[in-house]
Design an enzyme around this catalytic site. Structure first.
Site, PDB file in Angstrom:
ATOM      1  N   PRO A  33       0.825  -1.214   0.000  1.00 10.89           N
ATOM      2  CA  PRO A  33       0.000   0.000   0.000  1.00 10.89           C
ATOM      3  C   PRO A  33       0.863   1.269   0.000  1.00 10.89           C
ATOM      4  CG  PRO A  33      -0.227  -1.220   2.074  1.00 10.89           C
ATOM      5  CD  PRO A  33       0.590  -2.060   1.160  1.00 10.89           C
TER       6      PRO A  33
ATOM      7  N   GLU B 198       1.029  -6.501   7.050  1.00 10.93           N
ATOM      8  CA  GLU B 198       1.870  -6.138   8.202  1.00 10.93           C
ATOM      9  C   GLU B 198       3.239  -5.676   7.753  1.00 10.93           C
ATOM     10  OE1 GLU B 198       0.194  -9.041   7.996  1.00 10.93           O
ATOM     11  OE2 GLU B 198      -0.502  -9.699   9.975  1.00 10.93           O
TER      12      GLU B 198
ATOM     13  N   ARG C   7      -4.915  -7.425 -20.869  1.00 14.07           N
ATOM     14  CA  ARG C   7      -5.837  -6.739 -21.801  1.00 14.07           C
ATOM     15  C   ARG C   7      -5.107  -5.906 -22.838  1.00 14.07           C
ATOM     16  NH1 ARG C   7     -11.146  -5.675 -20.801  1.00 14.07           N
ATOM     17  NH2 ARG C   7     -10.921  -3.577 -21.615  1.00 14.07           N
TER      18      ARG C   7
ATOM     19  N   ASP D  59     -12.381   4.168 -25.182  1.00 18.65           N
ATOM     20  CA  ASP D  59     -12.907   4.928 -24.052  1.00 18.65           C
ATOM     21  C   ASP D  59     -14.265   4.360 -23.691  1.00 18.65           C
ATOM     22  OD1 ASP D  59     -10.906   6.619 -23.559  1.00 18.65           O
ATOM     23  OD2 ASP D  59     -11.716   8.302 -24.705  1.00 18.65           O
TER      24      ASP D  59
HETATM   25 CL1  6GU Z   1      -0.486  -3.539  -3.529  1.00 15.83          CL
HETATM   26  N1  6GU Z   1      -1.217  -4.144  -1.079  1.00 15.83           N
HETATM   27  C1  6GU Z   1      -1.957  -3.949   0.015  1.00 15.83           C
HETATM   28  N2  6GU Z   1      -1.743  -4.728   1.074  1.00 15.83           N
HETATM   29  N3  6GU Z   1      -2.885  -3.031   0.120  1.00 15.83           N
HETATM   30  C2  6GU Z   1      -3.080  -2.270  -0.953  1.00 15.83           C
HETATM   31  C3  6GU Z   1      -2.349  -2.391  -2.136  1.00 15.83           C
HETATM   32  C4  6GU Z   1      -1.402  -3.355  -2.158  1.00 15.83           C
HETATM   33  N4  6GU Z   1      -2.784  -1.491  -3.013  1.00 15.83           N
HETATM   34  C5  6GU Z   1      -3.733  -0.833  -2.396  1.00 15.83           C
HETATM   35  N5  6GU Z   1      -3.923  -1.283  -1.162  1.00 15.83           N
END
Ligand code: 6GU
Length: 223
Positions: free
Chosen positions: A90, A117, A155, A170
């Site tokens: 994330p 984690e 894709r 689009d």
């Molecule tokens: Cl790549 N991993 C995690 N754990 N949460 C996320 C993410 C990735 N992308 C958005 N949220």
């Protein structure tokens, strides 16, 4: 194009890979997707892939060694320098369609699916070429992100879509039969509790046969 996925939850991928366009692309050998179990690259009896964080704190952190071994082994199987190692986190750079297009020209993508984690930072710094996130929300791990990226990259491959230009088309508002749909009830969005019959019609211009006007309408109703 070969996708190599490193995960501790290999079963997450089976339904995803066995349906629809993706399974067809695999059958046609347009893409290869291999799921690799991270614990296969451990040496101890318990197949340990994680440990307590240095400095304390909750949760466990993925170890660098099994990931490094997995990536080394998978890289050596593809004799091409058009290969990239992606760590899903994330905290990563935001994925988009432009990256999907760029990556579709590669021969190999190695995806490391961390759990939320954390992953020993040496993976992000020295093993992965890029750290990628798919949006501003937190998932339990990188597996769902990996599936989203596999689908969007695939894709972009020539011959993946039925329709040659639908990968880049689009998106615009669309309608199909019936031309007139009458509905009674209070389920319609924002229409209160009135039990009046509501007539939902397809925009007239789409029935006109005037392709210039239809194209104009679509431009005004696209993303
Ligand atoms: Cl790549 N991993 C995690 N754990 N949460 C996320 C993410 C990735 N992308 C958005 N949220």
């Amino acid at each position: 194009m070969k996708f190599d996925i490193i995960t501790i939850f290999p079963n997450i991928f089976s339904g995803f890979l066995s349906e629809s366009l993706l399974s067809k692309a695999i059958r046609k050998k347009l893409i290869t997707v291999k799921i690799h179990y991270l614990r296969d690259w451990t040496e101890d009896k318990h197949q340990t892939v994680d440990g307590k964080p240095y400095g304390g704190g909750p949760g466990l952190v993925f170890k660098v060694e099994p990931i490094f071994k997995a990536v080394t082994a998978l890289k050596s199987k593809v004799k091409s320098n058009k290969s990239k190692v992606i760590l899903f986190s994330p905290r990563g750079k935001k994925f988009n369609n432009e990256l999907a297009k760029k990556w579709s020209k590669l021969d190999q993508l190695i995806f490391i699916c961390g759990r939320y984690e954390g992953v020993d930072e040496r993976v992000a710094k020295y093993v992965a070429d890029e750290v990628i996130s798919i949006g501003d929300y937190v998932l339990n791990g990188g597996e769902v992100a990996a599936m989203a990226v596999i689908e969007s990259v695939s894709r972009q491959l020539p011959n993946f879509m039925h329709d040659a230009d639908s990968a880049s088309k689009d998106d615009h508002a669309q309608y199909t039969k019936p031309e007139v749909f009458g509905i009674k009830g209070n389920v319609l969005r924002g229409k209160g509790k009135k039990q009046k019959t509501k007539i939902l019609r397809v925009p007239k211009v789409l029935l006109s046969g005037n392709h210039k006007k239809i194209d104009e309408w679509r431009k005004g109703n696209s993303n």
